[in-house]
Design a protein around this motif. Structure first.
Motif, PDB file in Angstrom:
ATOM      1  N   VAL A   1       0.898  -1.137  -0.034  1.00  0.00           N
ATOM      2  CA  VAL A   1      -0.002   0.143  -0.116  1.00  0.00           C
ATOM      3  C   VAL A   1       1.008   1.272  -0.074  1.00  0.00           C
ATOM      4  O   VAL A   1       0.663   2.073  -0.858  1.00  0.00           O
ATOM      5  CB  VAL A   1      -0.837   0.048   1.226  1.00  0.00           C
ATOM      6  CG1 VAL A   1      -1.661   1.286   1.452  1.00  0.00           C
ATOM      7  CG2 VAL A   1      -2.104  -1.154   0.979  1.00  0.00           C
ATOM      8  N   ILE A   2       1.877   1.419   0.720  1.00  0.00           N
ATOM      9  CA  ILE A   2       2.810   2.555   1.049  1.00  0.00           C
ATOM     10  C   ILE A   2       3.445   2.677  -0.238  1.00  0.00           C
ATOM     11  O   ILE A   2       3.616   3.759  -0.855  1.00  0.00           O
ATOM     12  CB  ILE A   2       3.747   2.315   2.067  1.00  0.00           C
ATOM     13  CG1 ILE A   2       3.158   2.259   3.380  1.00  0.00           C
ATOM     14  CG2 ILE A   2       5.007   3.274   2.058  1.00  0.00           C
ATOM     15  CD1 ILE A   2       3.874   1.679   4.390  1.00  0.00           C
ATOM     16  N   GLY A   3       4.009   1.512  -1.095  1.00  0.00           N
ATOM     17  CA  GLY A   3       4.594   1.701  -2.203  1.00  0.00           C
ATOM     18  C   GLY A   3       3.825   2.478  -3.311  1.00  0.00           C
ATOM     19  O   GLY A   3       4.386   3.072  -3.955  1.00  0.00           O
ATOM     20  N   VAL A   4       2.481   1.597  -3.500  1.00  0.00           N
ATOM     21  CA  VAL A   4       1.585   2.188  -4.534  1.00  0.00           C
ATOM     22  C   VAL A   4       1.357   3.510  -4.181  1.00  0.00           C
ATOM     23  O   VAL A   4       1.361   4.516  -5.386  1.00  0.00           O
ATOM     24  CB  VAL A   4       0.207   1.441  -4.580  1.00  0.00           C
ATOM     25  CG1 VAL A   4      -0.609   1.733  -5.515  1.00  0.00           C
ATOM     26  CG2 VAL A   4       0.822  -0.117  -4.953  1.00  0.00           C
ATOM     27  N   VAL A   5       1.062   3.959  -3.117  1.00  0.00           N
ATOM     28  CA  VAL A   5       0.552   5.644  -2.783  1.00  0.00           C
ATOM     29  C   VAL A   5       1.708   6.453  -3.218  1.00  0.00           C
ATOM     30  O   VAL A   5       1.742   7.463  -3.483  1.00  0.00           O
ATOM     31  CB  VAL A   5       0.208   5.607  -1.461  1.00  0.00           C
ATOM     32  CG1 VAL A   5      -0.004   7.130  -0.809  1.00  0.00           C
ATOM     33  CG2 VAL A   5      -1.244   4.749  -1.070  1.00  0.00           C
ATOM     34  N   GLY A   6       3.009   5.693  -2.766  1.00  0.00           N
ATOM     35  CA  GLY A   6       4.336   6.545  -3.027  1.00  0.00           C
ATOM     36  C   GLY A   6       4.547   6.940  -4.487  1.00  0.00           C
ATOM     37  O   GLY A   6       4.723   7.926  -5.119  1.00  0.00           O
ATOM     38  N   VAL A   7       4.193   5.874  -5.269  1.00  0.00           N
ATOM     39  CA  VAL A   7       4.292   6.027  -6.688  1.00  0.00           C
ATOM     40  C   VAL A   7       3.283   6.930  -7.269  1.00  0.00           C
ATOM     41  O   VAL A   7       3.608   7.516  -8.333  1.00  0.00           O
ATOM     42  CB  VAL A   7       4.530   4.570  -7.472  1.00  0.00           C
ATOM     43  CG1 VAL A   7       4.454   4.445  -8.837  1.00  0.00           C
ATOM     44  CG2 VAL A   7       5.610   3.778  -6.822  1.00  0.00           C
TER      45      VAL A   7
ATOM     46  N   ARG B   1       1.084   9.055  -5.796  1.00  0.00           N
ATOM     47  CA  ARG B   1       0.698  10.069  -4.955  1.00  0.00           C
ATOM     48  C   ARG B   1       0.053  11.344  -5.771  1.00  0.00           C
ATOM     49  O   ARG B   1      -0.914  11.984  -5.275  1.00  0.00           O
ATOM     50  CB  ARG B   1       1.513  10.616  -3.878  1.00  0.00           C
ATOM     51  CG  ARG B   1       2.858  11.213  -4.489  1.00  0.00           C
ATOM     52  CD  ARG B   1       3.763  11.174  -3.315  1.00  0.00           C
ATOM     53  NE  ARG B   1       5.075  12.028  -3.674  1.00  0.00           N
ATOM     54  CZ  ARG B   1       6.092  11.448  -4.522  1.00  0.00           C
ATOM     55  NH1 ARG B   1       5.899  10.069  -4.881  1.00  0.00           N
ATOM     56  NH2 ARG B   1       7.037  12.129  -4.837  1.00  0.00           N
ATOM     57  N   ARG B   2       0.870  11.746  -6.756  1.00  0.00           N
ATOM     58  CA  ARG B   2       0.532  12.905  -7.478  1.00  0.00           C
ATOM     59  C   ARG B   2      -0.861  12.819  -8.237  1.00  0.00           C
ATOM     60  O   ARG B   2      -1.873  13.617  -8.261  1.00  0.00           O
ATOM     61  CB  ARG B   2       1.564  13.279  -8.630  1.00  0.00           C
ATOM     62  CG  ARG B   2       2.865  13.583  -8.058  1.00  0.00           C
ATOM     63  CD  ARG B   2       3.955  13.972  -9.094  1.00  0.00           C
ATOM     64  NE  ARG B   2       5.211  14.182  -8.398  1.00  0.00           N
ATOM     65  CZ  ARG B   2       5.469  15.324  -7.895  1.00  0.00           C
ATOM     66  NH1 ARG B   2       4.971  16.378  -8.045  1.00  0.00           N
ATOM     67  NH2 ARG B   2       6.746  15.579  -7.579  1.00  0.00           N
ATOM     68  N   GLN B   3      -1.157  11.544  -8.915  1.00  0.00           N
ATOM     69  CA  GLN B   3      -2.140  11.329  -9.665  1.00  0.00           C
ATOM     70  C   GLN B   3      -3.582  11.111  -8.743  1.00  0.00           C
ATOM     71  O   GLN B   3      -4.525  11.815  -8.996  1.00  0.00           O
ATOM     72  CB  GLN B   3      -2.225   9.823 -10.440  1.00  0.00           C
ATOM     73  CG  GLN B   3      -1.166  10.020 -11.703  1.00  0.00           C
ATOM     74  CD  GLN B   3       0.293   9.745 -11.167  1.00  0.00           C
ATOM     75  OE1 GLN B   3       0.549   9.691 -10.079  1.00  0.00           O
ATOM     76  NE2 GLN B   3       1.083   9.403 -12.158  1.00  0.00           N
ATOM     77  N   LEU B   4      -3.236  10.422  -7.395  1.00  0.00           N
ATOM     78  CA  LEU B   4      -4.097  10.277  -6.623  1.00  0.00           C
ATOM     79  C   LEU B   4      -4.603  11.655  -5.732  1.00  0.00           C
ATOM     80  O   LEU B   4      -5.931  11.943  -5.603  1.00  0.00           O
ATOM     81  CB  LEU B   4      -3.690   9.503  -5.381  1.00  0.00           C
ATOM     82  CG  LEU B   4      -3.718   7.964  -5.688  1.00  0.00           C
ATOM     83  CD1 LEU B   4      -3.001   7.131  -4.492  1.00  0.00           C
ATOM     84  CD2 LEU B   4      -4.966   7.415  -6.127  1.00  0.00           C
ATOM     85  N   PHE B   5      -3.597  12.402  -5.768  1.00  0.00           N
ATOM     86  CA  PHE B   5      -3.984  13.890  -5.131  1.00  0.00           C
ATOM     87  C   PHE B   5      -4.805  14.569  -6.167  1.00  0.00           C
ATOM     88  O   PHE B   5      -5.758  15.133  -6.048  1.00  0.00           O
ATOM     89  CB  PHE B   5      -2.630  14.533  -5.190  1.00  0.00           C
ATOM     90  CG  PHE B   5      -2.786  15.808  -4.441  1.00  0.00           C
ATOM     91  CD1 PHE B   5      -3.032  16.282  -2.987  1.00  0.00           C
ATOM     92  CD2 PHE B   5      -2.790  17.044  -5.438  1.00  0.00           C
ATOM     93  CE1 PHE B   5      -3.315  17.588  -2.715  1.00  0.00           C
ATOM     94  CE2 PHE B   5      -2.936  18.248  -4.966  1.00  0.00           C
ATOM     95  CZ  PHE B   5      -3.127  18.554  -3.560  1.00  0.00           C
TER      96      PHE B   5
ATOM     97  N   ARG C   1      -9.335   4.557 -13.696  1.00  0.00           N
ATOM     98  CA  ARG C   1      -8.383   3.787 -13.189  1.00  0.00           C
ATOM     99  C   ARG C   1      -7.739   4.281 -11.854  1.00  0.00           C
ATOM    100  O   ARG C   1      -7.756   3.008 -11.000  1.00  0.00           O
ATOM    101  CB  ARG C   1      -7.161   3.691 -14.147  1.00  0.00           C
ATOM    102  CG  ARG C   1      -6.002   2.857 -13.853  1.00  0.00           C
ATOM    103  CD  ARG C   1      -4.821   2.953 -14.735  1.00  0.00           C
ATOM    104  NE  ARG C   1      -5.064   2.875 -16.235  1.00  0.00           N
ATOM    105  CZ  ARG C   1      -4.389   3.343 -17.283  1.00  0.00           C
ATOM    106  NH1 ARG C   1      -3.195   3.739 -16.831  1.00  0.00           N
ATOM    107  NH2 ARG C   1      -4.767   3.044 -18.607  1.00  0.00           N
ATOM    108  N   TYR C   2      -7.657   5.247 -11.436  1.00  0.00           N
ATOM    109  CA  TYR C   2      -7.110   5.656 -10.331  1.00  0.00           C
ATOM    110  C   TYR C   2      -8.123   5.829  -9.062  1.00  0.00           C
ATOM    111  O   TYR C   2      -7.866   5.628  -7.711  1.00  0.00           O
ATOM    112  CB  TYR C   2      -6.364   7.022 -10.238  1.00  0.00           C
ATOM    113  CG  TYR C   2      -5.138   6.984 -10.883  1.00  0.00           C
ATOM    114  CD1 TYR C   2      -4.037   6.448 -10.247  1.00  0.00           C
ATOM    115  CD2 TYR C   2      -4.961   7.556 -12.163  1.00  0.00           C
ATOM    116  CE1 TYR C   2      -3.048   6.524 -10.671  1.00  0.00           C
ATOM    117  CE2 TYR C   2      -3.601   7.292 -12.729  1.00  0.00           C
ATOM    118  CZ  TYR C   2      -2.584   6.989 -12.008  1.00  0.00           C
ATOM    119  OH  TYR C   2      -1.501   6.854 -12.740  1.00  0.00           O
TER     120      TYR C   2
END
Length: 273
Positions: A151-157, A159-163, A181-182
């Motif tokens: 989870v941490i790795g995916v959010v880190g990669v 994060r800009r798109q999710l934001f 997709r996001y």
């Protein structure tokens, strides 16, 4: 006075603390995106789906089909997360309506499976409903650490798109970000967090750790990044204090953790006001 050294001398308490620290980290991390999108209820929805998944695993066990209830809970939760998005994208059931449909469906499936076993699996399901420190094993912790790292790795990669998707879907879509997709990625990450936290929190209370620390952080944070960091800090404090109180006074771990988190939320809200 609570003897911390004595508490940590027990292996099951060390394992429980490691598992709890993982929950305190990843739940507010993912919950920050959910709360700021107005999707706080999705945690409860996927928790009920996890309950159905546990019931599936225990029901199969009653038929001599050996399968981990945590594995079935993970599969059912991920499918439920994708179903929520599918309902929102392809029907008129938007937002909380799609969540309510999946939530009620998950709980209904679990209750039906319990009745089909003549109540035989209802005893075994209690630890999944309320969580338990004593039943945390090294295998559980290994799985939880692995899921947390994922989870941490995916959010880190991402994060800009999710934001971008969290705060302005229209602008994100115009800039070329595949919003659907996001959206799917976020709900799947939520399902992973729910199943990872289920061992300690139980399916009834797991959703609280996605919401309460973030809600507390929002009273004092001046930016999304601050909200995320403060939310994780509050989550970790709630876990450490809650597990310690659970050990010292024989309290339910999940309930103690959530009450501490709500206490912090109340204190922060009063001070901020």
């Amino acid at each position: 006075m609570i003897d911390i050294a004595e508490m940590l001398s027990y292996r099951f308490m060390r394992l429980a603390l490691i598992a709890g620290l993982c929950v305190g980290l990843v739940a507010p991390l993912v919950g920050s995106f959910l709360v700021h999108r107005g999707m706080a209820l999705i945690g409860d929805t996927l928790a009920h789906s996890a309950f159905a998944g546990v019931a599936v695993g225990l029901f199969l066990g009653s038929l001599d089909v050996v399968v981990s209830p945590y594995l079935t809970a993970l599969v059912v939760s991920v499918l439920a997360a994708l179903a929520i998005q599918a309902l929102a994208e392809h029907t008129d059931a938007y937002g909380d309506v799609s969540m309510a449909i999946v939530l009620s469906g998950g709980f209904a499936l679990g209750s039906v499976l319990i009745s089909l076993s003549d109540g035989g699996i209802s005893v075994g399901i209690d630890q999944y409903l309320f969580g338990s420190l004593a039943t945390v094993t090294s295998e559980n912790v290994t799985v939880m650490v692995a899921l947390s790292a994922l989870v941490i790795g995916v959010v880190g990669v991402t994060r800009r798109q999710l934001f971008a998707v969290t705060f302005d879907e229209t602008a994100a879509r115009v800039s070329g970000i595949p919003v659907r997709r996001y959206n799917r990625l976020l709900v799947v990450l939520t399902a992973l967090v729910v199943v990872a936290a289920m061992q300690i929190m139980g399916v009834i209370l797991v959703a609280a750790m996605l919401v309460v620390p973030v809600a507390a952080a929002s009273h004092v944070a001046r930016s999304f990044r601050q909200s995320l960091v403060i939310g994780v800090l509050i989550g970790e404090i709630a876990v450490i204090v809650g597990i310690t109180l659970s050990y010292a006074y024989g309290l339910a771990a999940g309930g103690a953790i959530v009450l501490v988190a709500i206490g912090v939320f109340t204190l922060v809200a009063v001070v901020a006001r």
